[in-house]
Design a protein around this motif. Sequence first.
Motif, PDB file in Angstrom:
ATOM      1  N   ARG A 166       6.056 -12.370  30.544  1.00 11.37           N
ATOM      2  CA  ARG A 166       5.150 -11.544  29.748  1.00 11.37           C
ATOM      3  C   ARG A 166       4.589 -12.383  28.592  1.00 11.37           C
ATOM      4  O   ARG A 166       5.325 -12.936  27.776  1.00 11.37           O
ATOM      5  N   MET A 167       3.292 -12.465  28.596  1.00 10.28           N
ATOM      6  CA  MET A 167       2.616 -13.219  27.564  1.00 10.28           C
ATOM      7  C   MET A 167       1.508 -12.304  27.064  1.00 10.28           C
ATOM      8  O   MET A 167       0.872 -11.608  27.854  1.00 10.28           O
ATOM      9  N   SER A 168       1.291 -12.280  25.755  1.00  9.43           N
ATOM     10  CA  SER A 168       0.384 -11.282  25.218  1.00  9.43           C
ATOM     11  C   SER A 168      -1.083 -11.616  25.498  1.00  9.43           C
ATOM     12  O   SER A 168      -1.961 -10.794  25.308  1.00  9.43           O
ATOM     13  N   SER A 169      -1.330 -12.832  25.958  1.00  9.41           N
ATOM     14  CA  SER A 169      -2.719 -13.242  26.160  1.00  9.41           C
ATOM     15  C   SER A 169      -3.343 -12.592  27.383  1.00  9.41           C
ATOM     16  O   SER A 169      -2.668 -12.350  28.370  1.00  9.41           O
ATOM     17  N   HIS A 170      -4.609 -12.318  27.298  1.00  9.76           N
ATOM     18  CA  HIS A 170      -5.358 -11.822  28.445  1.00  9.76           C
ATOM     19  C   HIS A 170      -6.833 -12.060  28.217  1.00  9.76           C
ATOM     20  O   HIS A 170      -7.273 -12.218  27.072  1.00  9.76           O
ATOM     21  N   VAL A 171      -7.596 -12.079  29.299  1.00 16.21           N
ATOM     22  CA  VAL A 171      -9.030 -12.321  29.204  1.00 16.21           C
ATOM     23  C   VAL A 171      -9.665 -11.310  28.260  1.00 16.21           C
ATOM     24  O   VAL A 171      -9.395 -10.118  28.341  1.00 16.21           O
ATOM     25  N   GLY A 172     -10.498 -11.784  27.356  1.00 21.09           N
ATOM     26  CA  GLY A 172     -11.186 -10.918  26.413  1.00 21.09           C
ATOM     27  C   GLY A 172     -10.500 -10.808  25.070  1.00 21.09           C
ATOM     28  O   GLY A 172     -11.097 -10.325  24.115  1.00 21.09           O
ATOM     29  N   LEU A 173      -9.255 -11.261  24.994  1.00 20.45           N
ATOM     30  CA  LEU A 173      -8.531 -11.184  23.722  1.00 20.45           C
ATOM     31  C   LEU A 173      -9.104 -12.173  22.716  1.00 20.45           C
ATOM     32  O   LEU A 173      -9.475 -13.274  23.068  1.00 20.45           O
ATOM     33  N   ARG A 174      -9.163 -11.725  21.461  1.00 16.69           N
ATOM     34  CA  ARG A 174      -9.586 -12.624  20.384  1.00 16.69           C
ATOM     35  C   ARG A 174      -8.385 -12.950  19.516  1.00 16.69           C
ATOM     36  O   ARG A 174      -7.604 -12.068  19.171  1.00 16.69           O
ATOM     37  N   ASN A 175      -8.228 -14.198  19.192  1.00 17.96           N
ATOM     38  CA  ASN A 175      -7.137 -14.637  18.329  1.00 17.96           C
ATOM     39  C   ASN A 175      -7.693 -15.553  17.240  1.00 17.96           C
ATOM     40  O   ASN A 175      -8.746 -16.152  17.417  1.00 17.96           O
ATOM     41  N   PRO A 176      -6.945 -15.681  16.135  1.00 19.40           N
ATOM     42  CA  PRO A 176      -7.369 -16.651  15.122  1.00 19.40           C
ATOM     43  C   PRO A 176      -7.058 -18.067  15.615  1.00 19.40           C
ATOM     44  O   PRO A 176      -6.323 -18.241  16.591  1.00 19.40           O
ATOM     45  N   MET A 177      -7.578 -19.060  14.926  1.00 20.13           N
ATOM     46  CA  MET A 177      -7.368 -20.439  15.361  1.00 20.13           C
ATOM     47  C   MET A 177      -6.042 -21.011  14.883  1.00 20.13           C
ATOM     48  O   MET A 177      -5.415 -21.799  15.578  1.00 20.13           O
ATOM     49  N   TYR A 178      -5.636 -20.631  13.667  1.00 21.81           N
ATOM     50  CA  TYR A 178      -4.549 -21.345  13.007  1.00 21.81           C
ATOM     51  C   TYR A 178      -3.184 -21.186  13.681  1.00 21.81           C
ATOM     52  O   TYR A 178      -2.272 -21.966  13.440  1.00 21.81           O
ATOM     53  N   CYS A 179      -3.027 -20.176  14.526  1.00 24.92           N
ATOM     54  CA  CYS A 179      -1.695 -19.889  15.063  1.00 24.92           C
ATOM     55  C   CYS A 179      -1.575 -20.126  16.560  1.00 24.92           C
ATOM     56  O   CYS A 179      -0.581 -19.779  17.177  1.00 24.92           O
ATOM     57  N   THR A 180      -2.624 -20.715  17.157  1.00 22.84           N
ATOM     58  CA  THR A 180      -2.563 -20.965  18.596  1.00 22.84           C
ATOM     59  C   THR A 180      -2.837 -22.449  18.867  1.00 22.84           C
ATOM     60  O   THR A 180      -3.561 -23.102  18.105  1.00 22.84           O
ATOM     61  N   GLY A 181      -2.278 -22.946  19.945  1.00 22.66           N
ATOM     62  CA  GLY A 181      -2.499 -24.336  20.312  1.00 22.66           C
ATOM     63  C   GLY A 181      -3.974 -24.615  20.562  1.00 22.66           C
ATOM     64  O   GLY A 181      -4.541 -25.572  20.021  1.00 22.66           O
ATOM     65  N   VAL A 182      -4.591 -23.751  21.356  1.00 23.77           N
ATOM     66  CA  VAL A 182      -6.016 -23.908  21.647  1.00 23.77           C
ATOM     67  C   VAL A 182      -6.846 -23.891  20.367  1.00 23.77           C
ATOM     68  O   VAL A 182      -7.735 -24.725  20.161  1.00 23.77           O
ATOM     69  N   GLY A 183      -6.537 -22.948  19.481  1.00 30.24           N
ATOM     70  CA  GLY A 183      -7.276 -22.839  18.220  1.00 30.24           C
ATOM     71  C   GLY A 183      -7.117 -24.090  17.367  1.00 30.24           C
ATOM     72  O   GLY A 183      -8.108 -24.649  16.878  1.00 30.24           O
ATOM     73  N   LYS A 184      -5.880 -24.555  17.233  1.00 33.15           N
ATOM     74  CA  LYS A 184      -5.641 -25.742  16.406  1.00 33.15           C
ATOM     75  C   LYS A 184      -6.321 -26.976  16.973  1.00 33.15           C
ATOM     76  O   LYS A 184      -6.821 -27.819  16.221  1.00 33.15           O
ATOM     77  N   SER A 185      -6.356 -27.076  18.310  1.00 30.93           N
ATOM     78  CA  SER A 185      -6.985 -28.261  18.898  1.00 30.93           C
ATOM     79  C   SER A 185      -8.479 -28.283  18.599  1.00 30.93           C
ATOM     80  O   SER A 185      -9.072 -29.347  18.422  1.00 30.93           O
ATOM     81  N   ILE A 186      -9.088 -27.091  18.521  1.00 29.04           N
ATOM     82  CA  ILE A 186     -10.509 -27.017  18.169  1.00 29.04           C
ATOM     83  C   ILE A 186     -10.687 -27.293  16.682  1.00 29.04           C
ATOM     84  O   ILE A 186     -11.509 -28.110  16.264  1.00 29.04           O
ATOM     85  N   LEU A 187      -9.877 -26.622  15.884  1.00 30.41           N
ATOM     86  CA  LEU A 187      -9.939 -26.756  14.425  1.00 30.41           C
ATOM     87  C   LEU A 187      -9.870 -28.211  13.994  1.00 30.41           C
ATOM     88  O   LEU A 187     -10.617 -28.668  13.117  1.00 30.41           O
ATOM     89  N   SER A 188      -8.986 -28.961  14.653  1.00 31.74           N
ATOM     90  CA  SER A 188      -8.743 -30.346  14.230  1.00 31.74           C
ATOM     91  C   SER A 188      -9.955 -31.242  14.428  1.00 31.74           C
ATOM     92  O   SER A 188     -10.047 -32.304  13.831  1.00 31.74           O
TER      93      SER A 188
END
Lengths: 257, 257
Positions: free
Chosen positions: A128-150
């Motif tokens: 069980r993972m909370s992610s699903h298509v269409g979900l919006r998340n902030p950048m600072y707390c996700t791997g994908v977000g941080k990789s973009i942020l950097s």
Amino acid sequence: MRSSPGSVQSIDRVLEILETLSTAPLGMSLSDLAAATNLHVSTTHRLVNVLTEHGYALKDSSSGKYRLTLRTFEIGSRVSSVWNLLSAAKPHLDELAAECQEAVHLVERDGMGIVYLYKAEPFQQLVRMSSHVGLRNPMYCTGVGKSILSLLPQDEAEEIWNNEEIQTFTPNTITTFPDMIREMERIRARGYAIDDEEHEVGVRCIAAAIRNWAGNPVAAVSISAPVSRMDEATMQRLLPSLLRTVDEISRMLGHRA
Amino acid sequence: MRSSPGSVQSIDRVLEILETLSTAPLGMSLSDLAAATNLHVSTTHRLVNVLTEHGYALKDSSSGKYRLTLRTFEIGSRVSSVWNLLSAAKPHLDELAAECQEAVHLVERDGMGIVYLYKAEPFQQLVRMSSHVGLRNPMYCTGVGKSILSLLPQDEAEEIWNNEEIQTFTPNTITTFPDMIREMERIRARGYAIDDEEHEVGVRCIAAAIRNWAGNPVAAVSISAPVSRMDEATMQRLLPSLLRTVDEISRMLGHRA
DNA sequence: CTACAAATATCACATTATGAAAAAGAGGCT
DNA sequence: AGCCTCTTTTTCATAATGTGATATTTGTAG
């Protein structure tokens, strides 16, 4: 008297109704909707009817409740960036998921956050993972977000940080900007990001950014797994495939290294 | 003077702008948008700004054109029926696609038409097919649509037929209601539908409907392939898997046979 | 630098959206 | 049944709201 430059009351209200309805899986009665939006029943009725007439909502004949149709789904799927990215990325992501036997995510940057566009899961890997298509998340707390942020210009990264309501999801969540700056340097240095239970306890992932023709980090891919299956050795083993995948997708978007 | 009961001018207009933008992959300039919607530039500017302020659209800083963000995608993905169906169906569909080594589609009925919710493709099976997630199609010309149509009350089926602008997509497209009635009887009799190049030349598919707790045909699954790979023998071979899949999904939605 | 086009801001006006109040429906209880 | 309560739908007078002509600013090309 207009509240803010470029604001149209009836549209503000109808969008609020749309968004409220989108969060109500079982639908809402007219009075529920009116209460939730602080509008007069009469006004709510008129506005939700407009949505109905345009095919965005319907009134369930058995329950009498209003809910959204697939119209927004239809329109949302037409958003060009979804198309461009998905058509380029999908085969690569499926291949990556099959190869790693772990869940693979594709996200796209949208404003200050990221939105999940695709999730490839190997068979029967039902974690069980909370992610699903269409979900919006902030950048600072996700791997994908941080990789973009950097990979964003410092001032843009700072603007995004400042606009975000920083939440402590887990003990590992990065919650101060100096920490984030150091993390961003690490990510740039090694070329990928690690989310070490920073958003969800028990889930670790590795992520890397996709760049478009202009070199901008517009999207990212991650491989996620429960910590038990994602130790240091595993990460090192999966990394080459991840980096190859984002490179291939970046190239399809016109990026030249 | 109100044009029709339950109509709000500014909302009618902003929705038209939203829909126009959704069909413009490269975005549109303000004047393009004004021309396309027959609105004054000034009005268009105000309305598109409202969308921008609510995060539905943005003005690309390099091209100066307006385009949609992922907001509609985000909201569209929240539509409850998408959730319910996909979570129940996805594993079954992936399994079916792997087993048959052909493209599998899941559609849901939405009003008078069907909308594609999911597409499972076996690896590297890159046949060009016009279908994609989010696409809306009529019922009369697709296998999935016909399988749903055949299980609706006659008057409802007739209403749908009459509301549709019947187009002759291929020489095989069914274009008269008497023909459709006979086809619906055949489909009910055998328990599945065949789309024999009725929508796209060169593509044949078999399809069957999913029923919910109330017994209503709310969705459908199809297996599609180029005619060369989809002969009578192949269809007979794939059928049991298809029927088993729709049965399993129907059961998960609470349907009792 | 000038000219032209496109985008954005302003504002007086009346068209348009508003919400109170009344009418019509839908249950529920005696 | 009949009555009462709650919810939805329609009506309509009112003024607040959205409108678009005009003005200003910004951008682009010659």
